[in-house]
Scaffold this motif. Structure first.
Motif, PDB file in Angstrom:
ATOM      1  N   THR A  89       0.815  -1.215   0.000  1.00 22.60           N
ATOM      2  CA  THR A  89       0.000   0.000   0.000  1.00 22.60           C
ATOM      3  C   THR A  89       0.849   1.266   0.000  1.00 22.60           C
ATOM      4  O   THR A  89       0.319   2.357  -0.112  1.00 22.60           O
ATOM      5  CB  THR A  89      -0.942   0.024   1.221  1.00 22.60           C
ATOM      6  N   ASP A  90       2.181   1.133   0.143  1.00 18.07           N
ATOM      7  CA  ASP A  90       3.099   2.263   0.036  1.00 18.07           C
ATOM      8  C   ASP A  90       2.701   3.385   0.995  1.00 18.07           C
ATOM      9  O   ASP A  90       2.544   4.531   0.613  1.00 18.07           O
ATOM     10  CB  ASP A  90       3.119   2.773  -1.426  1.00 18.07           C
ATOM     11  N   ARG A  91       2.557   3.048   2.254  1.00 15.88           N
ATOM     12  CA  ARG A  91       2.078   4.018   3.226  1.00 15.88           C
ATOM     13  C   ARG A  91       3.187   4.975   3.650  1.00 15.88           C
ATOM     14  O   ARG A  91       4.320   4.591   3.890  1.00 15.88           O
ATOM     15  CB  ARG A  91       1.524   3.306   4.462  1.00 15.88           C
ATOM     16  N   SER A  92       2.843   6.215   3.787  1.00 14.09           N
ATOM     17  CA  SER A  92       3.730   7.188   4.400  1.00 14.09           C
ATOM     18  C   SER A  92       3.101   7.745   5.666  1.00 14.09           C
ATOM     19  O   SER A  92       3.764   8.441   6.423  1.00 14.09           O
ATOM     20  CB  SER A  92       4.032   8.331   3.419  1.00 14.09           C
ATOM     21  N   LEU A  93       1.854   7.443   5.897  1.00  9.60           N
ATOM     22  CA  LEU A  93       1.146   7.891   7.097  1.00  9.60           C
ATOM     23  C   LEU A  93       1.298   6.820   8.169  1.00  9.60           C
ATOM     24  O   LEU A  93       0.920   5.668   7.964  1.00  9.60           O
ATOM     25  CB  LEU A  93      -0.327   8.127   6.777  1.00  9.60           C
ATOM     26  N   LEU A  94       1.882   7.188   9.298  1.00 14.63           N
ATOM     27  CA  LEU A  94       2.159   6.231  10.354  1.00 14.63           C
ATOM     28  C   LEU A  94       0.880   5.522  10.783  1.00 14.63           C
ATOM     29  O   LEU A  94      -0.130   6.165  11.097  1.00 14.63           O
ATOM     30  CB  LEU A  94       2.796   6.950  11.548  1.00 14.63           C
ATOM     31  N   GLN A  95       0.927   4.200  10.826  1.00 13.52           N
ATOM     32  CA  GLN A  95      -0.273   3.396  11.079  1.00 13.52           C
ATOM     33  C   GLN A  95      -0.424   3.080  12.568  1.00 13.52           C
ATOM     34  O   GLN A  95      -0.445   1.923  12.993  1.00 13.52           O
ATOM     35  CB  GLN A  95      -0.228   2.126  10.238  1.00 13.52           C
ATOM     36  N   THR A  96      -0.528   4.131  13.353  1.00 14.52           N
ATOM     37  CA  THR A  96      -0.810   4.007  14.777  1.00 14.52           C
ATOM     38  C   THR A  96      -1.788   5.098  15.189  1.00 14.52           C
ATOM     39  O   THR A  96      -1.798   6.191  14.612  1.00 14.52           O
ATOM     40  CB  THR A  96       0.469   4.145  15.636  1.00 14.52           C
ATOM     41  N   ARG A  97      -2.603   4.796  16.189  1.00  7.24           N
ATOM     42  CA  ARG A  97      -3.519   5.788  16.756  1.00  7.24           C
ATOM     43  C   ARG A  97      -2.715   6.765  17.608  1.00  7.24           C
ATOM     44  O   ARG A  97      -1.860   6.371  18.380  1.00  7.24           O
ATOM     45  CB  ARG A  97      -4.586   5.067  17.590  1.00  7.24           C
ATOM     46  N   GLY A 136     -29.429  19.540   6.364  1.00  9.09           N
ATOM     47  CA  GLY A 136     -29.974  18.222   6.066  1.00  9.09           C
ATOM     48  C   GLY A 136     -28.919  17.135   6.025  1.00  9.09           C
ATOM     49  O   GLY A 136     -29.253  15.950   6.082  1.00  9.09           O
ATOM     50  N   PHE A 137     -27.643  17.527   5.916  1.00  6.54           N
ATOM     51  CA  PHE A 137     -26.558  16.556   5.971  1.00  6.54           C
ATOM     52  C   PHE A 137     -26.230  16.261   7.430  1.00  6.54           C
ATOM     53  O   PHE A 137     -25.917  17.170   8.195  1.00  6.54           O
ATOM     54  CB  PHE A 137     -25.299  17.099   5.275  1.00  6.54           C
ATOM     55  N   GLY A 138     -26.295  14.989   7.803  1.00  7.12           N
ATOM     56  CA  GLY A 138     -25.892  14.596   9.147  1.00  7.12           C
ATOM     57  C   GLY A 138     -24.387  14.436   9.232  1.00  7.12           C
ATOM     58  O   GLY A 138     -23.658  14.590   8.246  1.00  7.12           O
ATOM     59  N   ILE A 139     -23.900  14.104  10.430  1.00  8.25           N
ATOM     60  CA  ILE A 139     -22.472  13.868  10.615  1.00  8.25           C
ATOM     61  C   ILE A 139     -22.280  12.866  11.745  1.00  8.25           C
ATOM     62  O   ILE A 139     -22.897  12.988  12.802  1.00  8.25           O
ATOM     63  CB  ILE A 139     -21.717  15.190  10.904  1.00  8.25           C
ATOM     64  N   ALA A 140     -21.448  11.863  11.509  1.00  6.64           N
ATOM     65  CA  ALA A 140     -21.146  10.886  12.552  1.00  6.64           C
ATOM     66  C   ALA A 140     -20.105  11.417  13.518  1.00  6.64           C
ATOM     67  O   ALA A 140     -20.209  11.231  14.733  1.00  6.64           O
ATOM     68  CB  ALA A 140     -20.660   9.580  11.924  1.00  6.64           C
ATOM     69  N   LEU A 141     -19.088  12.091  12.986  1.00  2.50           N
ATOM     70  CA  LEU A 141     -17.990  12.594  13.809  1.00  2.50           C
ATOM     71  C   LEU A 141     -17.487  13.895  13.185  1.00  2.50           C
ATOM     72  O   LEU A 141     -16.932  13.881  12.082  1.00  2.50           O
ATOM     73  CB  LEU A 141     -16.865  11.555  13.882  1.00  2.50           C
ATOM     74  N   PRO A 142     -17.632  15.046  13.865  1.00  2.13           N
ATOM     75  CA  PRO A 142     -17.272  16.344  13.265  1.00  2.13           C
ATOM     76  C   PRO A 142     -15.782  16.628  13.306  1.00  2.13           C
ATOM     77  O   PRO A 142     -15.322  17.578  13.943  1.00  2.13           O
ATOM     78  CB  PRO A 142     -18.073  17.341  14.107  1.00  2.13           C
ATOM     79  N   VAL A 143     -14.999  15.803  12.638  1.00  2.41           N
ATOM     80  CA  VAL A 143     -13.576  16.081  12.449  1.00  2.41           C
ATOM     81  C   VAL A 143     -13.322  16.273  10.957  1.00  2.41           C
ATOM     82  O   VAL A 143     -13.937  15.598  10.121  1.00  2.41           O
ATOM     83  CB  VAL A 143     -12.672  14.962  13.007  1.00  2.41           C
ATOM     84  N   PHE A 144     -12.444  17.192  10.624  1.00  3.35           N
ATOM     85  CA  PHE A 144     -12.078  17.444   9.241  1.00  3.35           C
ATOM     86  C   PHE A 144     -10.773  16.721   8.930  1.00  3.35           C
ATOM     87  O   PHE A 144      -9.812  16.802   9.685  1.00  3.35           O
ATOM     88  CB  PHE A 144     -11.958  18.947   8.992  1.00  3.35           C
ATOM     89  N   VAL A 145     -10.771  16.018   7.812  1.00  2.00           N
ATOM     90  CA  VAL A 145      -9.665  15.125   7.457  1.00  2.00           C
ATOM     91  C   VAL A 145      -8.630  15.882   6.632  1.00  2.00           C
ATOM     92  O   VAL A 145      -8.972  16.593   5.671  1.00  2.00           O
ATOM     93  CB  VAL A 145     -10.185  13.907   6.682  1.00  2.00           C
ATOM     94  N   GLU A 146      -7.377  15.680   6.999  1.00  2.22           N
ATOM     95  CA  GLU A 146      -6.269  16.270   6.250  1.00  2.22           C
ATOM     96  C   GLU A 146      -5.571  15.222   5.381  1.00  2.22           C
ATOM     97  O   GLU A 146      -5.081  15.519   4.308  1.00  2.22           O
ATOM     98  CB  GLU A 146      -5.289  16.904   7.245  1.00  2.22           C
ATOM     99  N   ARG A 147      -5.567  13.976   5.853  1.00  2.86           N
ATOM    100  CA  ARG A 147      -4.912  12.887   5.123  1.00  2.86           C
ATOM    101  C   ARG A 147      -5.494  11.566   5.610  1.00  2.86           C
ATOM    102  O   ARG A 147      -5.845  11.435   6.782  1.00  2.86           O
ATOM    103  CB  ARG A 147      -3.401  12.922   5.397  1.00  2.86           C
TER     104      ARG A 147
END
Length: 449
Positions: free
Chosen positions: A9-17, A42-53
């Motif tokens: 998958t050629d990850r560069s994003l560290l795969q840890t919480r 009218g759009f719901g949201i499960a978790l109000p976090v904005f994704v950067e990557r």
């Protein structure tokens, strides 16, 4: 979750919480406030976090928090949200052209996607495929195709079904709130029959449920039905795996009355359950099979695949859409198909199920609030209900999901009563990351209990 696949998958994003702030963090809260000023409520949201990557099994937000992804964009990004091969093929296509409309001038990727689906969907008969853009479009076009082929008006659907948000698919969906509330009147010629939920029909034999379905057909004249539409595993309805023999029984009823059996694999298909299609677990071939979601790993694409005589029944020009089978989406799908060929992703889905059951099934005995752990492959769920009465506990599902969110694990709820927590990790998630997320979930359930 083999090391080969993880490296591929050629990850560069560290795969840890990793949490730097509360969830949601301050920058996400700022952006969410702006959203409220600009976007329909009218759009719901499960978790109000904005994704950067996002990559692999991790989503990184604008505050630098790394969250474990147990949602996959609702079963869409099965290969991770930034799969390198998907990106390569889409980027190469971008250099050529982004769109022509397949109904105006043709391109080969559209035909190649159809060819793969024709070869790989269950059923030993000649097939054709039509490509569209959304899952709801696939469902609506399956109804159109079935009506064109049979000359009949009625469509049979089932309790706990979910088929989309368009007007016709809302009518086919069982759950009222939030999908149908305030949006009526609904289209007619939709008839609902009993489903075969093993938990909610304890002590009922599958033959009895099938008798009820046939009784519903007879009430409306079985020869007036063009199609019966069923999810092999019901998604929004609660990740319900039907009683053994139910889908094969529907196959027999469809054959008996000349009804088109439509298998809605939009959420369960393309490897999610450990086989290419969930209906393979039932050893049943649909006359029409619907795919979307994971089909192009996040680039909008859907398909209706099935018997050639059915797909060829509509008149020329009767099927289509401006963006149907967009070339970028087709290239993304071809990248998905490439990565499914060696079977590693399917094995990963099966391994995910083993790990999830190992961690969560002990909660059936150690708590009184977990009614069932169920699902197949990487399509799994926990239903919350009072143990003795099976009274649904949506409050507990919501609490557990909130607790997971606060600890950096993205989870979703579902179910007719909102009392089911569903798990849809990407098929490329590493086992250490999976177990970390499950430990957070397990602690949240124990706390709620």
């Amino acid at each position: 979750m083999t090391e080969t696949l993880i490296n591929a998958t050629d990850r560069s994003l560290l795969q840890t919480r990793h949490l730097l702030t509360d969830i949601p963090g301050p920058r996400s809260l700022e952006l969410h406030a702006e959203r409220a000023e600009q976007v329909s409520s009218g759009f719901g949201i499960a978790l109000p976090v904005f994704v950067e990557r996002a990559e692999g099994g991790i989503v990184r937000d604008v505050d630098g928090n790394r969250l474990i992804d147990f949602a996959s964009g609702i079963a869409v990004t099965s290969l991770g949200a930034s799969n390198s091969r998907v990106a390569e093929r889409v980027a190469a296509q971008l250099e050529k052209f982004t769109h022509t409309c397949f109904m105006v001038t043709e391109y080969e990727a559209f035909t190649k996607v159809c060819s793969w689906l024709n070869r790989n969907t269950p059923g030993d008969f000649a097939k054709r495929t039509a490509l569209f853009t959304t899952g709801a479009e696939a469902v609506e076009n399956a109804v159109k195709i079935s009506r064109a082929a049979t000359g009949r008006p009625n469509v049979l659907v089932f309790d706990e079904a979910y088929h989309g948000r368009s007007l016709l698919t809302m009518a086919m969906t069982a759950k009222v709130n939030p999908y149908k509330k305030n949006f009526g009147p609904m289209p007619d010629h939709i008839v609902r029959a009993a489903s075969a939920n093993p938990l909610r029909n304890a002590g009922v034999r599958v033959e009895q449920v099938l008798e009820s379905v046939e009784s519903t057909l007879r009430e409306h004249d079985p020869f007036s039905f063009a199609a019966m539409v069923i999810e092999p595993i019901q998604g929004e309805g609660g990740f319900v795996v039907p009683m053994a023999g139910f889908i094969p029984g529907l196959r027999k009823l469809a054959d008996k009355y000349g009804i088109v059996l439509v298998l809605d694999e939009i959420q369960a298909g393309i490897g999610r359950t450990g086989t290419l299609f969930a209906s393979e677990h039932e050893q049943v071939a649909g006359d029409l099979v619907l795919t979307a979601k994971a089909l192009a790993n996040g680039v909008p694409l859907s398909a209706v695949t099935g018997r050639a005589e059915l797909l060829n029944a509509p008149h020329a020009g009767g099927l289509g859409g401006t963006y149907a089978g967009n070339p970028l989406a087709c290239e993304a799908a071809l990248a998905v198909f490439e990565q499914l060929e060696d079977g590693v992703l399917l094995a990963n889905a099966r391994r995910i199920e083993q790990v999830v059951r190992e961690v969560l099934e002990p909660l059936l005995d150690s708590t009184s609030i977990v009614a069932q752990v169920r699902g197949r492959g990487a399509m799994l769920a926990v239903e919350f209900a009072d143990r003795g009465t099976l009274v649904p506990r949506p409050d507990l599902a919501a609490k557990v999901s909130r607790d997971c969110h606060s600890q950096g694990v993205i989870t979703l709820t579902c179910g007719t009563h909102g009392n089911v927590l569903r798990l849809l990790p990407p098929l490329v998630i590493g086992e250490d990351l999976l177990r970390d997320g499950l430990e957070v979930l397990s602690r949240a359930i124990a706390s709620a209990a």
